[in-house]
Design a protein around this motif. Sequence first.
Motif, PDB file in Angstrom:
ATOM      1  N   VAL A 143      43.497-111.270-101.565  1.00  0.00           N
ATOM      2  CA  VAL A 143      44.964-111.149-101.682  1.00  0.00           C
ATOM      3  C   VAL A 143      45.364-110.856-103.123  1.00  0.00           C
ATOM      4  O   VAL A 143      46.159-109.943-103.400  1.00  0.00           O
ATOM      5  CB  VAL A 143      45.651-112.437-101.169  1.00  0.00           C
ATOM      6  CG1 VAL A 143      47.142-112.428-101.515  1.00  0.00           C
ATOM      7  CG2 VAL A 143      45.454-112.605 -99.676  1.00  0.00           C
ATOM      8  N   TYR A 144      44.801-111.615-104.073  1.00  0.00           N
ATOM      9  CA  TYR A 144      45.136-111.418-105.485  1.00  0.00           C
ATOM     10  C   TYR A 144      44.609-110.082-106.004  1.00  0.00           C
ATOM     11  O   TYR A 144      45.220-109.475-106.889  1.00  0.00           O
ATOM     12  CB  TYR A 144      44.595-112.574-106.328  1.00  0.00           C
ATOM     13  CG  TYR A 144      45.569-113.724-106.449  1.00  0.00           C
ATOM     14  CD1 TYR A 144      46.384-113.858-107.572  1.00  0.00           C
ATOM     15  CD2 TYR A 144      45.679-114.668-105.447  1.00  0.00           C
ATOM     16  CE1 TYR A 144      47.282-114.911-107.683  1.00  0.00           C
ATOM     17  CE2 TYR A 144      46.568-115.720-105.546  1.00  0.00           C
ATOM     18  CZ  TYR A 144      47.376-115.847-106.671  1.00  0.00           C
ATOM     19  OH  TYR A 144      48.266-116.884-106.784  1.00  0.00           O
ATOM     20  N   ALA A 145      43.465-109.618-105.485  1.00  0.00           N
ATOM     21  CA  ALA A 145      42.931-108.307-105.897  1.00  0.00           C
ATOM     22  C   ALA A 145      43.864-107.187-105.449  1.00  0.00           C
ATOM     23  O   ALA A 145      44.113-106.242-106.212  1.00  0.00           O
ATOM     24  CB  ALA A 145      41.541-108.110-105.301  1.00  0.00           C
ATOM     25  N   VAL A 146      44.379-107.290-104.234  1.00  0.00           N
ATOM     26  CA  VAL A 146      45.327-106.288-103.720  1.00  0.00           C
ATOM     27  C   VAL A 146      46.606-106.295-104.559  1.00  0.00           C
ATOM     28  O   VAL A 146      47.114-105.240-104.965  1.00  0.00           O
ATOM     29  CB  VAL A 146      45.643-106.546-102.236  1.00  0.00           C
ATOM     30  CG1 VAL A 146      46.794-105.638-101.772  1.00  0.00           C
ATOM     31  CG2 VAL A 146      44.413-106.311-101.368  1.00  0.00           C
ATOM     32  N   ILE A 147      47.115-107.508-104.847  1.00  0.00           N
ATOM     33  CA  ILE A 147      48.346-107.624-105.651  1.00  0.00           C
ATOM     34  C   ILE A 147      48.117-107.065-107.057  1.00  0.00           C
ATOM     35  O   ILE A 147      48.942-106.320-107.592  1.00  0.00           O
ATOM     36  CB  ILE A 147      48.806-109.106-105.730  1.00  0.00           C
ATOM     37  CG1 ILE A 147      49.239-109.593-104.347  1.00  0.00           C
ATOM     38  CG2 ILE A 147      49.956-109.270-106.734  1.00  0.00           C
ATOM     39  CD1 ILE A 147      49.476-111.096-104.278  1.00  0.00           C
ATOM     40  N   ASP A 162      41.012-100.245-109.251  1.00  0.00           N
ATOM     41  CA  ASP A 162      40.829-100.224-107.795  1.00  0.00           C
ATOM     42  C   ASP A 162      40.503-101.637-107.318  1.00  0.00           C
ATOM     43  O   ASP A 162      40.448-102.581-108.123  1.00  0.00           O
ATOM     44  CB  ASP A 162      39.730 -99.240-107.379  1.00  0.00           C
ATOM     45  CG  ASP A 162      38.406 -99.505-108.097  1.00  0.00           C
ATOM     46  OD1 ASP A 162      38.040-100.692-108.248  1.00  0.00           O
ATOM     47  OD2 ASP A 162      37.741 -98.535-108.511  1.00  0.00           O
ATOM     48  N   LEU A 163      40.284-101.769-106.022  1.00  0.00           N
ATOM     49  CA  LEU A 163      40.079-103.098-105.435  1.00  0.00           C
ATOM     50  C   LEU A 163      38.816-103.764-105.982  1.00  0.00           C
ATOM     51  O   LEU A 163      38.803-104.974-106.248  1.00  0.00           O
ATOM     52  CB  LEU A 163      39.995-102.977-103.906  1.00  0.00           C
ATOM     53  CG  LEU A 163      40.194-104.276-103.109  1.00  0.00           C
ATOM     54  CD1 LEU A 163      41.586-104.839-103.318  1.00  0.00           C
ATOM     55  CD2 LEU A 163      39.947-104.020-101.630  1.00  0.00           C
ATOM     56  N   SER A 166      39.356-104.906-109.583  1.00  0.00           N
ATOM     57  CA  SER A 166      40.259-106.066-109.561  1.00  0.00           C
ATOM     58  C   SER A 166      39.512-107.336-109.173  1.00  0.00           C
ATOM     59  O   SER A 166      39.724-108.400-109.761  1.00  0.00           O
ATOM     60  CB  SER A 166      41.415-105.828-108.581  1.00  0.00           C
ATOM     61  OG  SER A 166      42.198-104.739-108.995  1.00  0.00           O
ATOM     62  N   THR A 167      38.613-107.209-108.192  1.00  0.00           N
ATOM     63  CA  THR A 167      37.830-108.369-107.747  1.00  0.00           C
ATOM     64  C   THR A 167      36.912-108.863-108.867  1.00  0.00           C
ATOM     65  O   THR A 167      36.803-110.065-109.109  1.00  0.00           O
ATOM     66  CB  THR A 167      36.993-108.011-106.503  1.00  0.00           C
ATOM     67  OG1 THR A 167      37.854-107.502-105.486  1.00  0.00           O
ATOM     68  CG2 THR A 167      36.265-109.239-105.963  1.00  0.00           C
ATOM     69  N   VAL A 168      36.257-107.922-109.558  1.00  0.00           N
ATOM     70  CA  VAL A 168      35.379-108.282-110.677  1.00  0.00           C
ATOM     71  C   VAL A 168      36.191-108.942-111.793  1.00  0.00           C
ATOM     72  O   VAL A 168      35.765-109.939-112.389  1.00  0.00           O
ATOM     73  CB  VAL A 168      34.633-107.039-111.218  1.00  0.00           C
ATOM     74  CG1 VAL A 168      33.845-107.385-112.479  1.00  0.00           C
ATOM     75  CG2 VAL A 168      33.692-106.481-110.159  1.00  0.00           C
ATOM     76  N   THR A 169      37.359-108.400-112.071  1.00  0.00           N
ATOM     77  CA  THR A 169      38.242-108.967-113.100  1.00  0.00           C
ATOM     78  C   THR A 169      38.668-110.379-112.728  1.00  0.00           C
ATOM     79  O   THR A 169      38.675-111.279-113.578  1.00  0.00           O
ATOM     80  CB  THR A 169      39.483-108.075-113.285  1.00  0.00           C
ATOM     81  OG1 THR A 169      39.063-106.760-113.655  1.00  0.00           O
ATOM     82  CG2 THR A 169      40.398-108.633-114.359  1.00  0.00           C
ATOM     83  N   LEU A 170      39.014-110.575-111.474  1.00  0.00           N
ATOM     84  CA  LEU A 170      39.424-111.907-111.015  1.00  0.00           C
ATOM     85  C   LEU A 170      38.276-112.906-111.123  1.00  0.00           C
ATOM     86  O   LEU A 170      38.498-114.077-111.433  1.00  0.00           O
ATOM     87  CB  LEU A 170      39.928-111.829-109.561  1.00  0.00           C
ATOM     88  CG  LEU A 170      41.284-111.151-109.366  1.00  0.00           C
ATOM     89  CD1 LEU A 170      41.590-110.998-107.882  1.00  0.00           C
ATOM     90  CD2 LEU A 170      42.397-111.928-110.052  1.00  0.00           C
ATOM     91  N   PHE A 171      37.051-112.436-110.875  1.00  0.00           N
ATOM     92  CA  PHE A 171      35.899-113.322-111.026  1.00  0.00           C
ATOM     93  C   PHE A 171      35.739-113.736-112.490  1.00  0.00           C
ATOM     94  O   PHE A 171      35.409-114.890-112.788  1.00  0.00           O
ATOM     95  CB  PHE A 171      34.626-112.645-110.529  1.00  0.00           C
ATOM     96  CG  PHE A 171      33.429-113.561-110.527  1.00  0.00           C
ATOM     97  CD1 PHE A 171      33.264-114.500-109.516  1.00  0.00           C
ATOM     98  CD2 PHE A 171      32.498-113.504-111.556  1.00  0.00           C
ATOM     99  CE1 PHE A 171      32.167-115.363-109.524  1.00  0.00           C
ATOM    100  CE2 PHE A 171      31.402-114.365-111.567  1.00  0.00           C
ATOM    101  CZ  PHE A 171      31.241-115.298-110.555  1.00  0.00           C
ATOM    102  N   GLN A 172      35.962-112.794-113.414  1.00  0.00           N
ATOM    103  CA  GLN A 172      35.908-113.131-114.844  1.00  0.00           C
ATOM    104  C   GLN A 172      36.997-114.150-115.192  1.00  0.00           C
ATOM    105  O   GLN A 172      36.745-115.099-115.939  1.00  0.00           O
ATOM    106  CB  GLN A 172      36.086-111.870-115.694  1.00  0.00           C
ATOM    107  CG  GLN A 172      36.006-112.145-117.197  1.00  0.00           C
ATOM    108  CD  GLN A 172      36.208-110.902-118.035  1.00  0.00           C
ATOM    109  OE1 GLN A 172      36.061-109.792-117.548  1.00  0.00           O
ATOM    110  NE2 GLN A 172      36.551-111.089-119.303  1.00  0.00           N
ATOM    111  N   ILE A 173      38.189-113.958-114.652  1.00  0.00           N
ATOM    112  CA  ILE A 173      39.284-114.911-114.890  1.00  0.00           C
ATOM    113  C   ILE A 173      38.934-116.268-114.296  1.00  0.00           C
ATOM    114  O   ILE A 173      39.177-117.315-114.904  1.00  0.00           O
ATOM    115  CB  ILE A 173      40.600-114.378-114.280  1.00  0.00           C
ATOM    116  CG1 ILE A 173      41.026-113.091-114.988  1.00  0.00           C
ATOM    117  CG2 ILE A 173      41.704-115.424-114.368  1.00  0.00           C
ATOM    118  CD1 ILE A 173      42.125-112.331-114.275  1.00  0.00           C
TER     119      ILE A 173
END
Length: 264
Positions: A143-147, A162-163, A166-173
């Motif tokens: 959900v957060y990756a899409v947003i 892209d998705l 975004s997912t990789v970035t969220l994992f870093q966060i």
Amino acid sequence: MELIKTFVMSPKFNRLITYLIIINAILIGLETSPQLYTQYHSFFVTIDMIILAIFTIEVALKIIVLKKAFFQNSWNIFDFIIVIGSVILYSTPFVSVLRIFRVLRVFRTITTVPTLRRIVAALFMAIPTISSVLLIMAIIFYVYAVIGTSFYREISPEYFGDLFLSTVTLFQIFTLESWASGIFRPIFDQAPSSWFYFISFIIITTFIMINLIVGEIVNNAQKISDSVEEETEEIKKDTHEIKELRKEIQEIKQLLISKEKHRP
């Protein structure tokens, strides 16, 4: 046979195996240094063969003593696979696989230390709950990756292009690794409302979800500890009862001896 069983199951023998596992782990670590390994190659090989031989004898003796019961314990099966795998692959060209088995011998420490076994058991008990938490986390990540891709693709294409990015970035966060200076600040300068996106994600995933996993593992560890304490208490009660019975038998013997002495 009883003598072998007493020897194999004795705390001293288990301590010896634990020390050998630790020594083996240290040697494996030292072998990663090319200079040391080249200089003391014969020493490393000799010690490794001796330790593997002792491990093999240990497993063989346990199989002889416990028979079918040996394979009813998952920890024993784990030991068996590691040792047998090391023996079979020792004289084969599969060096990389052999190295894996040699490193896996370090995990045998778990089988010889009761406290480590409890922690691992607690971890396995928590798997159903952890799986549910991970599924929720996967949904939250999605959900957060899409947003993030929808709102910040133009501002920061290297992080939210892209998705997948975004997912990789969220994992870093999620790991809290350089998220503020590297990711958040540049986006915040152009989109001031982005603070809510980043902070809400960190609170939900890093603080709440991880605490749920840790809490479940701790809870299971406590259950195991309570179970062990109950078993220990039962053993203590049984031991006390046996001592009392022995005392009573001794008193009866003394009475019988006393009667025999006073008999005309």
